[in-house]
Design an enzyme around this catalytic site. Structure first.
Site: not given
Ligand SMILES: Cc1cc2nc3c(=O)[nH]c(=O)nc-3n(C[C@H](O)[C@H](O)[C@H](O)COP(=O)(O)O)c2cc1C
Length: 520
Positions: A177, A181-182, A291
């Site tokens: 995968n 993602y931060r 965000d």
């Protein structure tokens, strides 16, 4: 030309007049974000930026430049994927799907990996030292403070790698995968991994943690643009994002074995952080972070990654992005996903004609869907199906309209929906999983959703009054006025009237229009 590196993409953007270079010293702390935010908020998403003189947290000059907003316009997003129009990729997928498909949702979804393999572009693992491994820091040599990792917003918990490809493997099935993602920098050799609980990387980690096994993780920064984008695409867990990237670019992605862990990483990456998560260690505090929503997401507990090596090209460019109040660069990445995944949604919900997630809805908060309604109650059927579908299950507000509504124009979609709604009859609430970033739900990642059936109502749905038609001028009158327009002394026809409702479906760049509208 197939783009193999972020450097090639930057050169292409430069040649196309899509890049601005900043030579003045700019700090990784807040300054770079503020400049990028102003540019991203300008019409159409502004230009891509290459900061050539970046100042690190300790005041020293970064050895490497920082690129940002590379994907931040309709044009650049299309260029990244080698097409002139993002819908071309959807059309390619539709063509592939127009073959005999198995019955049932499971059968249809299981077809997806085979379809992508049909493209014959699986990733290739090459031997020897790859370009992404020209320079290697191991063990104590690793110092993340030397990378130009930005601190975006004043209340952020620290510096964040914001455009990463996080690589992990399903411990049972061995399927790779790649997720965006931060990653928060905690120390010179430690980072926090913010994979949210609904994401594939988090599922891999839960399984490894249950088994008590150490989990290898790699974080690649910059690669061929199709791979970078694919890390953000909501593919099913059975599909390797590098396979999907190969399909998008019509050429295999070149991988190489990592030097200190058992994973493969992009051979053409700019930087790669190799490392592991120890399941015996407690979680660490991650956040807060300014965000996608435009609000801070609160600090929470996530796994810590120990970085065992950093590898890089000889002259790497550090690629990053910022998120915050929309529209930002991520809107254009999300828009690519919206267009590319339309044919896949139609596979299991064939009555869907089109859908759109406006920038203000931050993907999951608002989804307009147009359907070809053939029977009473079909709008509810579509909503239930969408809420049962991958990340669409996180959608907070679904608004379903008839097929003649251009949902890519939010003004048109709201206009029709607000006219068609009888709120008590046409609104329904349900419960379900909610996005990790949602701050309003009654519980973390659990809350309510609303569906609005704004389709024309049928007698079987209890509506027995006549349904009116839209107000539009007849064609003959329009032609006569067209012919006399120039002599009326009223200026060019541009900007006369609203025009929103007249725009042909799929006409001149509806995506671009949406991007512009997002700014009004
Ligand atoms: C710029 C950007 C940052 C993102 N940050 C995160 C994040 O920190 N955590 C997360 O779970 N998803 C994040 N996402 C969304 C995921 O990349 C997206 O849901 C993707 O489909 C996840 O991959 P997966 O389906 O393989 O888990 C981000 C997306 C973008 C475009």
């Amino acid at each position: 030309m197939t783009l193999d590196t972020i450097g090639e993409f930057i050169d292409q953007l430069d040649a196309a007049g899509e890049l601005a270079r900043v030579t003045q010293p700019v700090s990784v702390k807040l300054e770079l974000c503020e400049i990028a935010d102003r540019v991203m908020k300008s019409a159409g998403g502004g230009k891509a930026l290459l900061f050539e003189h970046v100042t690190l947290m300790n005041g020293a000059r970064s050895a490497w430049p920082v690129a940002i907003n590379l994907f931040g316009s309709m044009r650049r997003m299309a260029m990244a994927l080698g097409v002139s129009d993002l819908d071309a990729i959807g059309a390619r997928i539709t063509e592939m799907l127009e073959m005999q498909v198995p019955e049932g949702i499971i059968g249809k979804l299981s077809l997806l990996p085979r379809l992508l393999e049909m493209g014959k572009f699986p990733p290739r693992v090459r031997g020897g030292r790859a370009p992404s491994q020209q320079v290697v820091w191991r063990g104590d040599e690793v110092d993340l403070g030397r990378l130009p990792i930005i601190t975006c917003w004043p209340e952020d918990g620290g510096p964040y790698i914001t455009l990463p490809m996080v690589i992990s493997k399903d411990p049972r099935r061995g399927i790779r995968n790649v997720g965006m993602y931060r990653v928060q920098v905690l120390g010179p050799r430690t980072v926090a991994m913010h994979w949210q609980r609904h994401k594939v990387g988090a599922a891999h980690w839960r399984e490894m943690a249950e088994r008590g096994e150490t989990m290898p993780v790699c974080i690649a920064i910059g690669a061929d643009p199709a791979s970078v984008y694919s890390a953000s695409a909501p593919l099913p867990p059975t599909v390797d994002e590098f396979l999907f990237a190969g399909f998008l670019r019509r050429q295999p992605v070149s991988l190489v074995k990592a030097l200190t862990c058992d994973l493969e990483v992009p051979a053409e990456a700019e930087f790669v952080l190799e490392g592991y998560i120890d399941p015996r260690e407690p979680l660490v505090r991650e956040g807060p972070f300014g965000d996608h929503t435009g609000f801070y997401s609160l600090a929470d507990d996530y796994p810590q990654v120990h970085v065992t090596a950093v590898t890089m090209r000889e002259h790497p460019v550090y690629a990053t992005t910022i998120v915050g109040r929309p529209p930002m660069e991520d809107f254009y990445m999300g828009h690519a996903t919206e267009r590319i995944f339309l044919p896949l949604l139609k596979l299991t919900i064939p009555e869907i004609v089109d859908y759109h997630m406006p920038a203000e809805g931050i993907f999951h908060n608002l989804v307009f869907v147009s359907i070809d309604k053939q029977y009473p109650g079909q709008a509810w059927k579509v909503m239930n199906a969408l809420w049962g579908q991958g990340l669409m299950s996180l959608a907070k507000l679904l608004v379903v309209v008839d097929k003649d509504v251009n949902v890519r124009d939010p003004r048109e979609a709201w206009w029709v929906a607000l006219n068609n709604l009888d709120p008590e009859r046409d609104a329904r609430f349900t419960m379900g999983p909610i996005d990790v970033l949602d701050h309003s739900s009654r519980a973390f990642t659990y809350g309510s959703k609303m569906g609005l059936d704004a389709t024309r109502k049928w007698p079987e749905e209890g509506f027995t009054r006549a349904w009116p038609g839209r107000v539009v001028m007849d064609e003959a009158t329009k032609r006569r006025v067209d012919a006399m327009w120039a002599s009326l002394g009223l200026g060019s026809r541009e900007g006369q009237g609203d025009g929103a409702g007249d725009e042909a479906r799929g006409g001149a760049g509806p995506g671009a229009r949406t991007g512009e509208r997002a700014r009004t």
